[in-house]
Motif scaffolding. Structure first.
Motif, short mmCIF file in Angstrom:
data_model
loop_
_atom_site.label_atom_id
_atom_site.label_comp_id
_atom_site.label_asym_id
_atom_site.label_seq_id
_atom_site.Cartn_x
_atom_site.Cartn_y
_atom_site.Cartn_z
N ALA A 252 58.15 64.22 38.81
CA ALA A 252 58.42 65.66 38.76
C ALA A 252 57.80 66.29 37.52
O ALA A 252 57.22 67.39 37.57
CB ALA A 252 59.93 65.91 38.79
N LEU A 253 57.89 65.58 36.39
CA LEU A 253 57.31 66.09 35.15
C LEU A 253 55.79 66.15 35.25
O LEU A 253 55.16 67.14 34.84
CB LEU A 253 57.71 65.20 33.97
CG LEU A 253 57.12 65.55 32.60
CD1 LEU A 253 57.50 66.96 32.19
CD2 LEU A 253 57.55 64.55 31.54
N ALA A 254 55.19 65.09 35.83
CA ALA A 254 53.73 65.08 35.98
C ALA A 254 53.27 66.21 36.89
O ALA A 254 52.26 66.87 36.62
CB ALA A 254 53.28 63.73 36.54
N ASP A 255 54.02 66.45 37.97
CA ASP A 255 53.68 67.55 38.89
C ASP A 255 53.78 68.89 38.18
O ASP A 255 52.94 69.77 38.37
CB ASP A 255 54.60 67.53 40.11
CG ASP A 255 54.33 66.35 41.03
OD1 ASP A 255 53.26 65.74 40.90
OD2 ASP A 255 55.19 66.05 41.88
N ALA A 256 54.85 69.02 37.36
CA ALA A 256 55.03 70.28 36.63
C ALA A 256 53.89 70.49 35.63
O ALA A 256 53.38 71.60 35.47
CB ALA A 256 56.38 70.28 35.92
N GLN A 257 53.53 69.41 34.93
CA GLN A 257 52.43 69.51 33.97
C GLN A 257 51.11 69.87 34.65
O GLN A 257 50.31 70.63 34.13
CB GLN A 257 52.28 68.19 33.21
CG GLN A 257 53.38 67.95 32.18
CD GLN A 257 53.19 66.64 31.46
OE1 GLN A 257 52.81 65.63 32.07
NE2 GLN A 257 53.46 66.62 30.18
N LYS A 258 50.92 69.31 35.84
CA LYS A 258 49.69 69.57 36.58
C LYS A 258 49.63 71.01 37.05
O LYS A 258 48.58 71.66 37.02
CB LYS A 258 49.61 68.62 37.79
CG LYS A 258 48.31 68.70 38.55
CD LYS A 258 48.28 67.66 39.67
CE LYS A 258 46.99 67.74 40.45
NZ LYS A 258 46.95 66.74 41.55
N THR B 122 65.61 52.75 37.42
CA THR B 122 64.16 52.87 37.25
C THR B 122 63.56 53.83 38.27
O THR B 122 62.67 54.63 37.95
CB THR B 122 63.49 51.49 37.37
OG1 THR B 122 64.12 50.59 36.46
CG2 THR B 122 62.02 51.56 37.06
N ASP B 123 64.05 53.75 39.51
CA ASP B 123 63.56 54.67 40.55
C ASP B 123 63.89 56.11 40.19
O ASP B 123 63.09 57.03 40.42
CB ASP B 123 64.19 54.32 41.90
CG ASP B 123 63.64 53.02 42.47
OD1 ASP B 123 62.58 52.58 42.01
OD2 ASP B 123 64.29 52.45 43.38
N ALA B 124 65.08 56.32 39.63
CA ALA B 124 65.46 57.67 39.20
C ALA B 124 64.53 58.15 38.08
O ALA B 124 64.12 59.31 38.05
CB ALA B 124 66.91 57.69 38.74
N LEU B 125 64.21 57.24 37.16
CA LEU B 125 63.28 57.58 36.08
C LEU B 125 61.90 57.92 36.64
O LEU B 125 61.26 58.88 36.20
CB LEU B 125 63.17 56.40 35.11
CG LEU B 125 62.12 56.52 33.99
CD1 LEU B 125 62.42 57.72 33.10
CD2 LEU B 125 62.05 55.24 33.16
N LYS B 126 61.45 57.15 37.62
CA LYS B 126 60.14 57.42 38.22
C LYS B 126 60.12 58.79 38.89
O LYS B 126 59.13 59.52 38.79
CB LYS B 126 59.78 56.34 39.24
CG LYS B 126 58.37 56.50 39.81
CD LYS B 126 57.99 55.35 40.71
CE LYS B 126 56.60 55.54 41.29
NZ LYS B 126 55.54 55.47 40.28
N PRO C 293 53.18 59.10 35.70
CA PRO C 293 54.42 58.33 35.83
C PRO C 293 54.18 56.83 35.73
O PRO C 293 54.22 56.11 36.71
CB PRO C 293 54.91 58.75 37.22
CG PRO C 293 53.70 59.18 37.96
CD PRO C 293 52.78 59.75 36.94
N GLN C 294 53.91 56.32 34.49
CA GLN C 294 53.61 54.91 34.30
C GLN C 294 54.77 54.15 33.66
O GLN C 294 54.90 52.95 33.86
CB GLN C 294 52.37 54.75 33.42
CG GLN C 294 51.10 55.23 34.07
CD GLN C 294 49.89 55.07 33.16
OE1 GLN C 294 50.04 54.97 31.95
NE2 GLN C 294 48.72 55.08 33.74
N LEU C 295 55.60 54.84 32.89
CA LEU C 295 56.68 54.16 32.19
C LEU C 295 57.60 53.44 33.17
O LEU C 295 57.94 52.27 32.99
CB LEU C 295 57.48 55.17 31.35
CG LEU C 295 58.73 54.62 30.64
CD1 LEU C 295 58.33 53.51 29.67
CD2 LEU C 295 59.47 55.73 29.92
N ALA C 296 58.00 54.13 34.24
CA ALA C 296 58.91 53.53 35.22
C ALA C 296 58.26 52.33 35.89
O ALA C 296 58.91 51.30 36.11
CB ALA C 296 59.32 54.57 36.26
#
Length: 487
Positions: free
Chosen positions: A248-254, A239-243, A4-7
């Protein structure tokens, strides 16, 4: 792997744009920030005149090299010490209960700011008493003060929602114009990394009040400060919503590879990874061959006759299996050897004798790391045995490549009856079984006893299909590992 770096990058860019005046439009009636600075100076002089503030040495003019970017024409560069009083904190002696017990003054430490989700802070984990305040270097900060942590770590920021004190890990700012506090909050967030660079110290970095007071910041007129705060509030909420979505996406990928592995293991033992072939025959025939092999070994005296295993009831069969498979207890199709511990005098770290496998520390991703040997083997596992850790860390597995090894009581050795069952298939069964017991364990993973394995109901395919399942699963798991290595 996605992180999660974009946010976070977007947040930094928005803060930077805001303090450069690029998020808001100038308006004719805003006036000039120089007028605001004169009001601030007048207020400061009035506080000195009234004895509420000590007169301090003037701050140096801001050089051009201290202005890292251009600002709008009606803004000015100022030092933080020009627009607010920089106040440190302190800690009353913890051995004096009267400084703490029944205290009503909120006392803030950097740890209280760590998980703060609002820009306002109302209280910390502890309060102090008026005596505690007066006995220490702690100062009572008025409502609206901007708290800034100056060590461990540098850069936590919050606005006081009530009167409070802090420990010595702060250099807080009491603005001479309280209406500026929300803008200052965002300015300090934007300048956090720059202030961190000014920190000194060996154990941990720290910035002094003089350093904080000397930081040069851009000052817009009050009206534009309010517009900047409103704009940032709206944009940073997005931005917080994006983060949150990125996290959540990073957790799912992990977790996805782990979930996929578990699904593939389950599909393998249900017969859903491979096609049944007519030439495979029926697993019942294989079971009869295994029983005949066991009987022959008992007849020859190589195996002791053991008590029969109970039949498998319908409620012990958790899923349907192909028609040419059968349900058996694991003890019907394998030999199981338990381990036995050696005394320290019976083994050494010198490669002399046979390997001594003591537990999970000797297992590494399906391979054995051998660091102990013994000349006094008693509980011996033969080459090709499937070793299984049954205590401590349950479920580590590896095939023994050495001719033989002594196993400790934390390890069991599994061998096939007359090579009538693929041990690699048994490993798949046990991986699925261990996944289930780990998922159901409420705290530490329980140990696994002999009966846990011997009585375990397992689906048994014909031998040819066992080999196909092993090959198919190996190929699929290798693909998952390749994807993980690429991400």
């Amino acid at each position: 792997m996605h992180t999660p770096q974009l946010a976070d990058n977007l947040r930094r860019a928005l803060l930077q744009a805001a303090i450069e005046g690029k998020l808001t439009e100038r308006q004719a009636d805003d006036g000039h920030a120089q007028d605001l600075l004169k009001q601030i100076q007048a207020e400061k002089a009035a506080q000195i005149q009234a004895g509420r503030l000590k007169k301090s040495k003037g701050l140096p003019e801001i050089g051009e090299d201290e202005k890292p970017f251009a600002i709008p024409e009606n803004w000015v560069w100022v030092r933080l010490g020009e627009i607010g009083q920089i106040i440190g904190g302190g800690t009353p002696k913890t051995t004096h209960s009267e400084y703490w017990n029944d205290g009503s003054i909120p006392w803030i430490t950097p740890a209280d700011m760590r998980s703060l989700t609002s820009r306002y802070i109302e209280k910390g984990a502890r309060n102090i008493t008026q005596k505690g305040l007066e006995s220490s270097s702690a100062r009572l900060l008025p409502k609206g003060s901007v708290l800034f942590s100056s060590r461990a770590p540098i850069g936590y920021v919050a606005i006081a929602k009530a009167e409070m004190a802090t420990n010595q890990g702060f250099k807080s700012i009491v603005p001479f114009q309280e209406a500026m506090n929300e803008y200052l909050y965002y300015v300090l967030l934007a300048f956090k990394s720059e202030i961190e660079k000014l920190g000194t110290g060996t154990t941990f970095k720290e910035v002094s009040g003089a350093v904080v007071g000397n930081v040069a910041i851009p000052l817009p007129p009050l009206a534009e400060q309010a517009r900047i705060v409103a704009k940032l509030d709206a944009l940073l909420a997005e931005t917080d919503a994006l983060k949150a979505q990125e996290t959540a996406l990073a957790d799912a990928q992990k977790s996805f590879p782990k979930m996929l592995r578990a699904s593939l293991l389950q599909a393998a033992i249900e017969g859903k990874l491979t096609e049944q072939e007519s030439g495979d025959g029926h697993a019942q025939e294989l079971l009869q061959q295994i029983q005949a092999e066991k009987a022959a070994q008992i007849q020859a005296g190589r195996l002791k006759k053991s008590k029969g295993l109970p039949e498998i009831s319908e409620d012990e069969k958790p899923f349907a299996i192909p028609e040419n498979w059968v349900w058996v207890r694991l003890g019907e199709v394998i030999f199981l050897k338990s381990g036995q511990d050696l005394t320290p005098s019976e083994y050494s770290s010198t490669a002399d004798g046979v390997p001594y496998i003591t537990g999970a520390s000797h297992f590494n991703n399906g391979q054995l790391n051998i660091s102990r040997w013994t000349k006094f083997p008693r509980s011996v596992a033969e080459k090709g045995s499937l070793l299984f850790t049954c205590k401590g860390t349950v479920g580590e597995m590896a095939f023994l490549q050495e001719e033989k090894a002594h196993i400790a009581r934390q390890v069991m050795a599994i061998t096939s009856v007359g090579n009538k069952v693929e041990l690699a298939f048994i490993k798949i069964i046990l991986q699925s079984y261990v996944t289930q017991i780990k998922a159901s364990a409420k705290s530490m993973i329980p140990g696994v006893g002999r009966d846990d394995l011997l009585l375990l109901p397992i689906p048994l395919p014909p031998l040819a299909e066992q080999a196909r399942i092993v090959a198919k699963l190996d190929a699929l798991l290798a693909q998952i590992e390749s994807l993980e290595n690429l991400s």
